[in-house]
Motif scaffolding. Structure first.
Motif, short mmCIF file in Angstrom:
data_model
loop_
_atom_site.label_atom_id
_atom_site.label_comp_id
_atom_site.label_asym_id
_atom_site.label_seq_id
_atom_site.Cartn_x
_atom_site.Cartn_y
_atom_site.Cartn_z
N ASP B 238 0.80 -1.23 0.00
CA ASP B 238 0.00 0.00 0.00
C ASP B 238 0.82 1.27 0.00
O ASP B 238 0.39 2.30 -0.51
N LYS B 239 1.99 1.22 0.60
CA LYS B 239 2.66 2.48 0.89
C LYS B 239 4.02 2.66 0.21
O LYS B 239 4.64 3.70 0.39
N PHE B 244 3.73 -0.34 -5.27
CA PHE B 244 3.02 0.38 -6.33
C PHE B 244 3.36 -0.19 -7.69
O PHE B 244 2.49 -0.42 -8.52
N LYS B 247 1.77 -3.62 -8.18
CA LYS B 247 0.35 -3.50 -8.47
C LYS B 247 0.12 -2.95 -9.87
O LYS B 247 -0.81 -3.37 -10.57
N ALA B 248 0.96 -2.03 -10.29
CA ALA B 248 0.82 -1.43 -11.62
C ALA B 248 1.01 -2.51 -12.68
O ALA B 248 0.22 -2.60 -13.63
N SER B 251 -1.98 -4.62 -12.78
CA SER B 251 -3.19 -3.97 -13.27
C SER B 251 -3.19 -3.81 -14.78
O SER B 251 -4.21 -4.00 -15.44
N ASN B 252 -2.07 -3.44 -15.35
CA ASN B 252 -2.00 -3.21 -16.79
C ASN B 252 -0.54 -3.21 -17.23
O ASN B 252 0.18 -2.24 -17.01
N ASN B 254 0.84 -3.08 -20.18
CA ASN B 254 1.18 -2.10 -21.20
C ASN B 254 1.44 -0.74 -20.59
O ASN B 254 2.43 -0.08 -20.88
N ALA B 255 0.48 -0.33 -19.75
CA ALA B 255 0.61 0.99 -19.14
C ALA B 255 1.83 1.03 -18.22
O ALA B 255 2.51 2.04 -18.13
N ALA B 256 2.11 -0.09 -17.56
CA ALA B 256 3.27 -0.14 -16.68
C ALA B 256 4.55 0.07 -17.49
O ALA B 256 5.42 0.84 -17.11
N ASP B 377 -34.39 1.98 -9.67
CA ASP B 377 -35.29 2.19 -10.80
C ASP B 377 -36.74 2.16 -10.37
O ASP B 377 -37.55 3.00 -10.76
N ASP B 380 -37.80 5.20 -8.39
CA ASP B 380 -37.98 6.38 -9.23
C ASP B 380 -39.29 6.30 -9.99
O ASP B 380 -40.00 7.30 -10.14
#
Lengths: 510, 383
Positions: B238-239, B244, B247-248, B251-252, B254-256, B377, B380
């Motif tokens: 987390d820190k 980080f 996790k990156a 998560s992705n 390509n983006a990493a 729904d 409403d």
């Protein structure tokens, strides 16, 4: 009342933090091309998602052929003969065209009157017939993975036609196409109308609307602004309604002042995974205060040039110098630190982490440095402050400010976030690949102005775009690429749009 | 409209904690557990026994509730310590799975990594006759290094040759199982127990039969470490920059890569951390809970840990709780079978049900959000 095949009355749809549609009422006549015009986040797609059964409206009613309906699912919409051609194709790459089209509605025959099986042969024939009828020739036995983007789009169109759609919704259909393909597609759309189908066209490209649409509804920030007769309305007026203010199509810019050389590319060669030379012996230089644009038809190697400079693709020959330093073999991060900002073509799968929040995405290129972290420990407070700073500075709009999951933001604001992040790096070289793709007119103008502003501050800018208008508008120098080779490099004043077009098609050589 | 909103239906209030996304992390696993206990109760009822009695026995056996009588030197405290002793390797193994999952990797080689590190620690330290003060830390070190190398190998194979980690870990499980079996049979076999020879008490991570206040207790030293490591992993993920980046990449990719994160290095690093944790699971299992290795058998902990990690939402603190629960059922099963006359296998059925329902957590989440949408729904349209 029975005049309209589709009527949406007083539709309101809310999402957390945002009203996507606010009391919108439209009526669409049978056999017309009805365009929905609006900026990104204006609520066009949301409105049509309710018609195609993806969402249900919070308030308001939908009438199809005069009958009140509650469209609860895409299947239900299909039963009402409504079909949507999505912007992002929903196809199975390993399946053939036929298999994709019949998916979910497979024609079942019985072998020896007993054993059910999917009658592919019959389906193939049917689809071939269908494709010929509408001028969308495809080979039904080909696999999706082997098709070009425009062919895949044909499959998407055939898919809804196969389900006997009478009302076809096209969501930004031209965003991924080349100019020739766009013309072809618009022809198809007109053909569909002439054969009695009703077409709803979601777009923010005014020329397309002017070319094919009969009527056009303009949305702005979720509200219906006006419904116009396209023939009697000028493009400028439409643009003004859409953005809510005057728009200039020509960016204001002072003459370029070239200073020292920033980027030098020498005999660059890049091979793709199959060992095929996709960039061949390309050389050019970009100076401080210069916008250098590479024009070309899609897939002629221009994106690979950008990737090679930024370090995402390996270079197989040649050298790249940034401010005199050889960066040919540097890592991506080293290059970023040496001074490259990169706005990638595919913002959703490269430029952003869609599942991370906005502040994290804004700090993506700096998280490992002070003050964002020290001794390997992240400083969340710094992320938040920085996020607020960029959101204010670049007017990035989102539902829950820095905590917003980027996935839930509109395309234009996602792009703003990337550009904000990259400008903040203050790199001497900025690479923009298709920066305005899928972005609305107001934002396009904004992005162009930012590029010019960065140029005036002495940045060297490499712009790679498929939009010739964009290139002619902002570039100082134009390089035209065809088949992986730069055909021509010249100042933008010395070239006409037609000449650039000819080089792009490989019809003219140096 | 406002009146309608004020008057919330009973079902709305009942399900509120599950609807609220902030609480879902906790409420969904808890709901899974409750449902599985209900399902287990039905199974026990079908057997003609009292499910409440059975569950109570289960908790008694695990040292949560007191038993009616204890043998000499035993009490609820000794039972509870045995529970922690059994739970320790499961915590480490589940953390190993969770760290890999965060990096987008599926480490199903935890069992193999446990065996390799347990075996190496056994032959290097367990038979060495070193003093406890040196032997115990050395066991941990060997465990971390051996497991880390084994995990790192998997990461490297993925990064260098693009071999999917599921394939390589399964293969390495077999290799570890048979190669180590060979060495045990050839060199380290105890002819009576048909297992590897027992390690020295000095090297063992559980202090066995310690006499305190007239009780004989097994004190699992590794448990304290497991809690510390779980908190450390939470902090790491987390820190820190390292967390980080992992996790990156998860998560992705390509983006990493675009961001400048070294995807290959982080893949290897995540697997080293995962393997190191599996190594700790291995040494606390083979040199703590047990003190010898049975040849040709892979511990089932490596596989249970996948489900335990999922039940704990891949969250280090969640994992402590999910391991605790699964260990209770495991440990209490013997007592349950003797007291309630329900076969021990029923405990496995309960664990199986919990894990099954926990794997359905995503489905519950989906269902609940659908329900929520529908209710909104309806409201409403009513107003």
């Amino acid at each position: 009342m029975s005049d309209y095949i589709v009527e949406m009355k007083h539709i309101t749809k809310r999402f957390p933090g945002i009203v996507a549609n606010d009391d919108v009422s439209i009526g669409i006549k049978k056999g017309e091309i009805f365009a929905l015009l609006g900026e990104n986040g204006a609520g066009k797609s949301t409105l049509m998602s309710m018609l195609s059964g993806l969402y249900e409206p919070d308030e308001g009613d939908i009438y199809i052929r005069g009958e009140k309906v509650q469209i609860s699912s895409p299947n239900h919409a299909a039963n009402l003969n409504i079909g949507m051609v999505h912007q992002h194709f929903k196809l199975v790459p390993d399946y053939t065209i036929t298999e994709n089209i019949i998916l979910g509605v497979e024609p079942i025959s019985k072998f020896v009157g007993l054993f059910p099986y999917v009658d592919i042969r019959n389906a193939n024939r049917k689809i071939e017939e269908l494709s010929k009828n509408f001028g969308l020739e495809v080979d039904p036995t080909k696999k999706i993975a082997d098709l070009t983007v425009s062919m895949q789009q044909r499959v998407e169109i055939l898919k809804v036609l196969y389900r006997e759609a009478e009302i076809l919704i096209f969501d930004e259909p031209t965003a991924v196409l080349t100019p020739q393909e766009i013309d072809f597609l618009l022809g198809i759309i007109e053909g569909l109308r002439n054969s009695g189908k009703t077409i709803i066209l979601i777009t923010h490209k005014l020329e397309e609307i002017k070319k094919v649409a009969d009527r056009c509804a303009v949305l702005n920030k979720g509200k219906l602004v006006d419904v116009l007769d396209v023939k009697t309305t000028s493009v400028n007026h439409m643009a003004q309604l859409m953005v809510g203010r005057e728009v200039s199509f020509k960016s204001e810019k002072v003459p370029a002042q070239f200073k020292e050389e920033i980027l030098k590319v020498e005999h660059l060669t890049v091979k793709n995974e199959d060992g095929f030379e996709i960039v061949k012996d390309v050389s050019f230089t970009i100076h401080s205060g210069e916008i250098f644009a590479i024009a070309g038809v899609a897939d002629n190697g221009q994106v690979e040039i950008a990737d090679a400079i930024a370090g995402l693709t390996k270079v197989s020959g040649g050298k790249i110098f940034l401010e005199g330093k050889d960066i040919t073999n540097n890592s991506i991060r080293k290059r970023t630190e040496t001074g490259i900002s990169y706005i990638p073509e595919d913002r959703q799968s490269f430029g952003l982490f869609l599942d991370f929040d906005l502040s994290t995405n804004l700090a993506l290129k700096q998280y490992y440095k002070k003050p964002f972290s020290s001794r390997g420990i992240l400083n969340k407070q710094e992320f938040e402050q920085f996020g607020h700073k960029l959101i204010d500075q670049f007017d990035i709009r989102s539902g829950q400010s820095i905590k917003t999951q980027v996935r839930s933001m509109s395309g234009g604001n996602q792009q703003k976030a990337i550009i904000a992040r990259e400008i903040d790096l203050q790199s001497p070289l900025m690479i923009f690949v298709q920066p305005t793709r899928g972005v609305d007119i107001g934002a396009i103008e904004n992005i162009h102005n930012m590029m010019i502003q960065q140029r005036d501050q002495g940045k060297a800018i490499l712009l790679i775009s498929l939009e010739l208008d964009e290139i002619m508008n902002v570039a100082d120098t134009i390089g035209v690429i065809y088949n992986g080779q730069l055909q021509k490099i010249a100042s933008s004043e010395s070239l006409t749009t037609n000449e650039v077009g000819e080089y792009m098609m490989g019809a003219k050589h140096e | 409209m406002s009146k309608n909103k004020m008057k919330k239906s009973l079902s709305y209030r009942l399900f509120w904690p599950i609807r609220n996304e902030k609480w879902q992390q906790i409420t969904i696993p808890v709901a899974s557990i409750l449902i599985s206990f209900i399902a287990a109760a039905i199974v026990i009822l079908l057997l003609g026994k009292n499910p409440l009695q059975a569950f109570y026995n289960l908790f008694q056996g695990a040292g949560i509730f007191p038993k009616s009588s204890y043998a000499g030197y035993k009490s609820i405290l000794t039972d509870f310590l045995s529970l922690l002793n059994a739970m320790t390797p499961l915590v480490f193994a589940s953390l190993a799975v969770a760290v890999a999952l965060r990096a987008g990797l599926f480490n199903i080689g935890v069992s193999g990594q446990m065996l390799v590190s347990g075996f190496l620690a056994t032959i290097i330290v367990g038979y060495s006759g070193l003093d406890a003060i040196i032997a115990k830390p050395l066991v941990l070190l060997v465990g971390i290094v051996a497991g880390g190398l084994m995990g790192g190998l998997v990461g490297w194979l993925k990064y260098r040759f693009n071999i999917h980690e599921v394939v390589s870990t399964i293969m390495l499980n077999y290799i570890a199982q048979y190669v180590i079996s060979f060495f045990i049979q050839m060199y380290y076999i105890d002819p009576i127990s048909r297992q590897s020879k027992y390690i020295s008490e000095a090297a063992r991570l559980t202090l066995v039969n310690v006499e305190i206040a007239n009780l004989k207790m097994n004190i699992p030293l590794g448990f304290i470490l497991a809690i510390i490591i779980a908190i450390f992993i939470k902090f790491l993920m987390d820190k820190t920059v390292v967390g980080f980046e992992i996790k990156a990449v998860g998560s992705n990719r390509n983006a990493a890569k675009y961001t400048g994160i070294n995807v290959g290095r982080n893949t290897v690093l995540a697997m080293i951390i995962s393997g190191g944790l599996a190594g700790l699971a291995g040494v606390t299992y083979y040199l703590g809970y047990f003190s010898s290795i049975q040849p040709k058998v892979l511990s089932s902990i490596g596989f249970d840990s996948i489900a335990v990690a999922l039940l704990g939402n891949s969250h280090p603190i969640g994992i402590i709780f999910s391991s605790f629960l699964v260990s209770i059922i495991d440990q209490g099963s013997t007592y349950m079978s003797s007291q309630a006359g329900i076969r021990q296998e029923i405990a496995s059925v309960i664990i199986g049900l919990i894990l099954l329902f926990s794997a359905c957590g995503e489905y519950f989440k989906h269902k609940v959000s659908r329900l929520k949408d529908k209710e909104v729904d309806r409201k409403d349209s009513e107003s």
